[in-house]
Design an enzyme around this catalytic site. Structure first.
Site, short mmCIF file in Angstrom:
data_model
loop_
_atom_site.label_atom_id
_atom_site.label_comp_id
_atom_site.label_asym_id
_atom_site.label_seq_id
_atom_site.Cartn_x
_atom_site.Cartn_y
_atom_site.Cartn_z
CB CYS A 88 11.47 9.11 10.32
SG CYS A 88 12.56 8.17 9.25
CD GLU A 102 8.41 11.97 13.99
OE1 GLU A 102 9.34 11.66 13.23
OE2 GLU A 102 7.47 11.20 14.28
CD GLU A 144 12.29 4.43 9.21
OE1 GLU A 144 12.18 5.25 10.16
OE2 GLU A 144 12.18 4.73 8.02
CE LYS A 149 -1.85 2.59 3.24
NZ LYS A 149 -1.95 3.95 2.61
#
Length: 520
Positions: free
Chosen positions: A326, A423, A292, A217
């Protein structure tokens, strides 16, 4: 740019968007549409799901809109997959795995196919980088770098395809023992919107090299580059069903992939919250999982560092890819002797970062990928101000069209502030002082994350000591965001499980079978 839908359809979708509805419709969309890129290149964009080596419409014929984040205009529509489409793709992948056309074939054949795939991409790399820039909003030079890493990594994966066989085990002359490495089966892969093609390659390379089959996906906001390069799958010699894409939304397609009992492994790159949800779902069926996830990475500058080099590494660490990385170095720690000097040089450098048209050769920071992401970043600017931090520069939207924001720096921060802990995923950095090595290691490790870290010093002993003590899966010394296909990448703690790239990436796609035969 040419669009796949009529003006009436676009009007309806805009109305739906303003009402907070998902951008979806019923449409008889062609399986490819012509697109003219801002740099003058023209191509045919596949719009279907990719199943059994063919582009096909979704079962329900639903589509969703893809937006150019630099202009906020529609690029095209692509077909939206749902649970039935996932089932069809999984069935194709399961058949391909069990018939042995890929899993049991000579590994050198798989290697040649992956090499062919890399070569096709290399021949078309400027167009592919341009598609990535159009769809994601990243600067064209960033996109070119991504495509080159894709090519290098696929070639690396090809070189490992015949090196995963196993080993002989000597237990004396009465037995023959060997440990055999085998593929898992059908692998579900869910990739993010910040590096659409790069994550495609990081997932495809080890899965296919080891003989698995795939149902993937893509992110709903950035599906175009992965669909485009998928046309090279059959041309590379990869059999039908080995690799499949079902474009769609996470709550539907992602859930269906995670929960399908025929899928033996899930690989996901994205937020920590979603990763935890996937991990819990996969655990109920004992699927193998690679995650991840997010990060809030420290970037440490000691007083003896080369200041200009350190500032450039900080810029690259937080403003590269519009900060949508990230492992971005979003927490900068500066030894107190040079804090004021570094902060002034960093402010000047940030204010000279070229932000704007991602197709301009001089642009370093392009658009944020979505309105949601832009709004999130701006909300953290207000949070930082309310918490008492000092806005050094930036913190504002740039222009009124496109999702652009000025490079942002906050100083005078405290370690318990939301802007230090959470974050943000944008061109937004906090700068803190530290006194000693022990102090900064404690500050760097005071995070739920552990994806990456940066260290800037001229003393190799200092660098190695900090690298040993910091809790991070990747540590860069006198550089940042400096990837290589042979070097593993992944996180500690809430930043995930398993590794991408390097030899370690193949482990997540293999299982070991022990064979012990008594000899007569």
């Amino acid at each position: 740019m040419l669009s796949a839908s009529s003006s009436l359809l676009r009007s309806s979708l805009r109305t739906a968007a303003k009402s907070g509805l998902q951008l979806r419709c019923f449409s008889h969309l062609p399986l490819s549409v012509p697109i003219k890129l801002p740099n003058g290149l023209e191509y045919e964009q596949p719009t279907g799901l990719f199943i059994n080596n063919k582009f096909v419409p979704s079962v329900e014929k639903k589509t969703f809109e893809v937006i150019n984040p630099s202009t906020e205009e529609e690029i095209c529509h692509v077909y939206e997959g749902r649970e039935d489409d996932v089932g069809i793709a999984v069935s194709a992948a399961d058949t391909a795995f069990n018939n042995g056309s890929w899993s049991n074939i000579e590994p050198s054949y798989r290697a040649n196919c992956l090499l062919n795939l890399a070569n096709f991409i290399e021949q078309d790399k400027e167009l592919i980088a341009s598609i990535e820039t159009l769809d994601n909003g990243k600067a064209i030079n960033n996109a070119r770098g991504d495509v080159q890493v894709v090519i290098n990594y696929l070639k690396f994966a090809a070189g490992q395809a015949d090196k995963m066989g196993g080993r002989l085990i000597n237990t004396g002359d009465q037995y023959l023992n060997f440990a055999k490495r085998e593929p898992l089966g059908v692998c579900g892969q869910i990739i993010p919107w910040n590096f659409p093609l790069l994550m495609w390659a990081w997932k495809v390379g080890p899965a296919l090299a080891t003989g698995n089959t795939v149902v993937m996906k893509t992110a709903e906001s950035t599906p175009l580059s992965a669909l485009y390069v998928s046309q090279y799958i059959p041309k590379s010699g990869i059999p039908p069903g080995v690799f499949n894409i079902v474009s769609g939304f996470g709550k539907i397609v992602g859930e269906a992939i995670t929960n399908n009992p025929k899928i033996k492994k899930i690989a996901f790159t994205g937020s920590t919250a979603t990763g935890k949800h996937i991990y819990m779902n996969a655990a109920s069926q004992l699927k193998k999982v690679t995650l991840e996830l997010g990060g809030k990475s420290p970037n440490i500058v000691f007083a003896d560092a080369d200041l200009k080099m350190a500032v450039q590494s900080i810029i690259n660490g937080i403003y590269y890819n519009s900060g949508e990385v990230c492992c971005a170095g979003s927490r900068v720690y500066v030894q107190e002797e040079i804090y004021d000097q570094l902060l002034e040089e960093l402010k000047n450098a940030a204010e000279n970062v070229k932000v704007g048209d991602p197709f301009s050769e001089s642009t370093f920071q392009g658009a944020q990928t979505s309105q949601n992401q832009l709004s999130k970043i701006l909300s953290y600017v207000e949070i930082g101000k309310k918490e008492g931090a000092t806005l050094i520069t930036g913190g504002e939207r740039l222009g009124s069209k496109g999702y652009f924001i000025k490079p942002t720096i906050f100083g005078d921060v405290k370690e318990d502030m939301h802007i230090v802990k959470e974050e943000i995923f944008g061109p937004f950095v906090t700068v803190s002082k530290f006194k000693t090595l022990d102090d900064v290691v404690k500050m760097a490790n005071d995070s739920e994350y552990g994806l990456a870290a940066g260290i800037h010093t001229s003393n190799i002993n200092t660098a190695i000591k900090v690298a040993d003590q910091v809790k991070a899966g990747t540590v860069w010394i006198n550089t940042y965001n400096d990837f290589h296909h042979q070097v593993p990448f992944g996180g500690f703690n809430a930043s995930g499980l398993g590794r991408e790239m390097g030899l370690e990436s193949f482990e997540g796609y293999l299982q070991t079978k022990a064979v012990r035969a008594r000899l007569y």
